[in-house]
Write an enzyme that holds these catalytic residues in place. Structure first.
Site, mmCIF file in Angstrom:
data_model
loop_
_atom_site.group_PDB
_atom_site.id
_atom_site.type_symbol
_atom_site.label_atom_id
_atom_site.label_comp_id
_atom_site.label_asym_id
_atom_site.label_seq_id
_atom_site.Cartn_x
_atom_site.Cartn_y
_atom_site.Cartn_z
ATOM 1 N N HIS A 1 0.831 -1.206 0.000
ATOM 2 C CA HIS A 1 0.000 0.000 0.000
ATOM 3 C C HIS A 1 0.865 1.256 0.000
ATOM 4 O O HIS A 1 2.092 1.194 0.100
ATOM 5 C CB HIS A 1 -0.961 -0.004 1.203
ATOM 6 C CG HIS A 1 -0.269 -0.045 2.536
ATOM 7 N ND1 HIS A 1 0.291 1.067 3.133
ATOM 8 C CD2 HIS A 1 -0.064 -1.073 3.412
ATOM 9 C CE1 HIS A 1 0.823 0.740 4.288
ATOM 10 N NE2 HIS A 1 0.614 -0.558 4.494
ATOM 11 N N CYS B 1 3.162 -4.582 6.864
ATOM 12 C CA CYS B 1 2.904 -4.459 5.431
ATOM 13 C C CYS B 1 4.089 -3.823 4.712
ATOM 14 O O CYS B 1 5.042 -3.364 5.332
ATOM 15 C CB CYS B 1 1.655 -3.617 5.201
ATOM 16 S SG CYS B 1 0.128 -4.405 5.775
#
Length: 411
Positions: free
Chosen positions: A367, A383
């Site tokens: 992301h 992440c």
């Protein structure tokens, strides 16, 4: 003391003088003998003579120099000529020869000092013709300088081979060689060496990948003729790449696609590898033989305290989202779409584990971020985050089809 020439010899008597006077007829013969003796003396003494004097001269008395030539003989003594050896003496013992002093007007010749040997002068190499010199200079400027690699001899050999192929115009094979060098599991490069390979590949891919041109022999790109009624989204799905990638490389919009037009398509799906210690993501394609072909790289941020788990992952089907919402499970806070405080930014790509160690793990993804300073550090919940421009491009490279893109995370 009697001189050697005055001593008695066999065949002579004390009355020899009287006998010689009685035999005056022998005078011519004696004069001939004396002439021969004079020539011998001239030969051995170099012309030096003494003037006849008394019957008993001093042996070392100096005699005035006379002009060489025949001498008048007034009388002949029993000792022969004073100072001249007889023929018998010349045959028995050689006379002592005194070397005359050098004349003042004739100095001894100078002996030349030997000089150092003269080295042969090498022949000068003729200059090449101007046209050939220009061609040689152009080639020397075009060919790259071999690079020294700290990662090992094999790495340096592959890099210099790929770099030379590119410089000689074989972009496809040069890119293939450098891609294997960068992405092979058995050739781990140091950071500086890996950066040099990426920089060369990025330069080549401006022509081979990011342009609408297709190079001959390119294993991951080809031309495709658009059929009547076809949509770019369908063409991208058939080649397992996002249609947005086809828009980028062809400089077109999906809404303006025309039939019978030739467009460049890419063999998908594309894949990614994240190297944790370098904080970098490499995106690559695979040839029909399974060889990786590097396309691009991006700096990333990872999970704090090494929370980003390594291993093989895959993009979850139909998980790509633009302007996503997100709920933070730690504090149960919800971030709706378009929330400027949403930590995951404007793009989200979910991933799931494929290995026994990470299978079933959820909640991990790729992301964006609202904190660009966190790129290159361990700051996320686990992440993989990218800067705004980079995540938008990665979003157009990776696909979430049924046989979508994979991600490999390595230490």
């Amino acid at each position: 003391m009697a001189m050697p020439s005055q001593s008695a010899r066999p065949g002579m008597t004390r009355g020899g003088m009287t006998s010689r006077r009685k035999g005056l007829g022998k005078v011519p013969k004696l004069l001939a003998l004396l002439g021969v003796a004079a020539l011998l003396v001239w030969f051995f003494w170099g012309g030096d003579e003494t003037t006849p004097g008394s019957a008993n001269p001093e042996p070392n008395a100096e005699a005035p120099a006379t002009t060489p030539g025949p001498q008048r003989v007034d009388s002949v003594a029993s000792t022969d000529l004073v100072g001249l050896p007889t023929l018998a003496q010349l045959s028995r013992t050689p006379p002592e020869v005194s070397t005359p002093p050098p004349e003042a007007s004739s100095p001894p010749p100078e002996v030349p000092t030997p000089s150092a040997p003269i080295e042969p002068t090498p022949e000068a190499t003729p200059d090449p013709p101007p046209a050939l010199a220009r061609a040689q200079a152009a080639i020397a400027e075009a060919l790259p300088t071999p690079r020294r690699f700290n990662s090992g001899g094999d790495a340096a050999t592959l890099y210099n081979r790929g770099d030379r192929l590119i410089a000689e115009g074989d972009l496809v094979e040069g890119r293939n060689v450098l891609s294997r060098l960068l992405l092979a599991d058995d050739l781990r490069l140091g950071p500086a060496d890996a950066d040099a390979v990426r920089a060369r590949l990025d330069e080549v891919n401006q022509t081979l990948f990011w342009s609408p041109d297709v190079a001959e022999g390119d294993p991951i790109a080809s031309l495709y003729t658009v059929q009547s009624g076809e949509l770019l989204g369908r063409i991208g799905a058939n080649h397992r790449v996002p249609y947005q990638l086809l828009e980028r490389i062809n400089g077109i919009r999906a809404t303006s696609l025309q039939a019978d037009r030739s467009i460049k398509v890419v063999r998908g799906p594309l894949h990614a590898r994240v190297t944790k210690h370098d904080f970098l993501m490499d995106v690559f394609a695979l040839t029909p033989d399974g060889e990786p072909v590097y396309l691009a790289h991006f700096p990333v941020g990872l999970g704090e305290n090494d929370k980003t788990p390594p291993g093989n992952w895959q993009v979850t089907r139909a998980s790509k989202t633009v302007n996503p919402d997100w709920r933070d499970d730690e504090n149960n806070r919800y971030y709706p779409p378009d929330d400027p405080e949403n930590p995951i930014g404007e793009f989200w790509i979910a991933i799931h584990g494929l290995d026994a160690s990470n299978r079933g793990k959820r909640g991990f993804g790729i992301h964006g971020t609202i904190d660009p300073d966190s790129i290159g550090t361990e700051a996320s919940r686990g992440c993989i985050r990218l800067a705004d421009d980079d995540i938008e491009l990665v979003f157009d490279l990776l696909t979430d089809h049924s046989q979508g893109s994979t991600l490999r995370i390595v230490p």
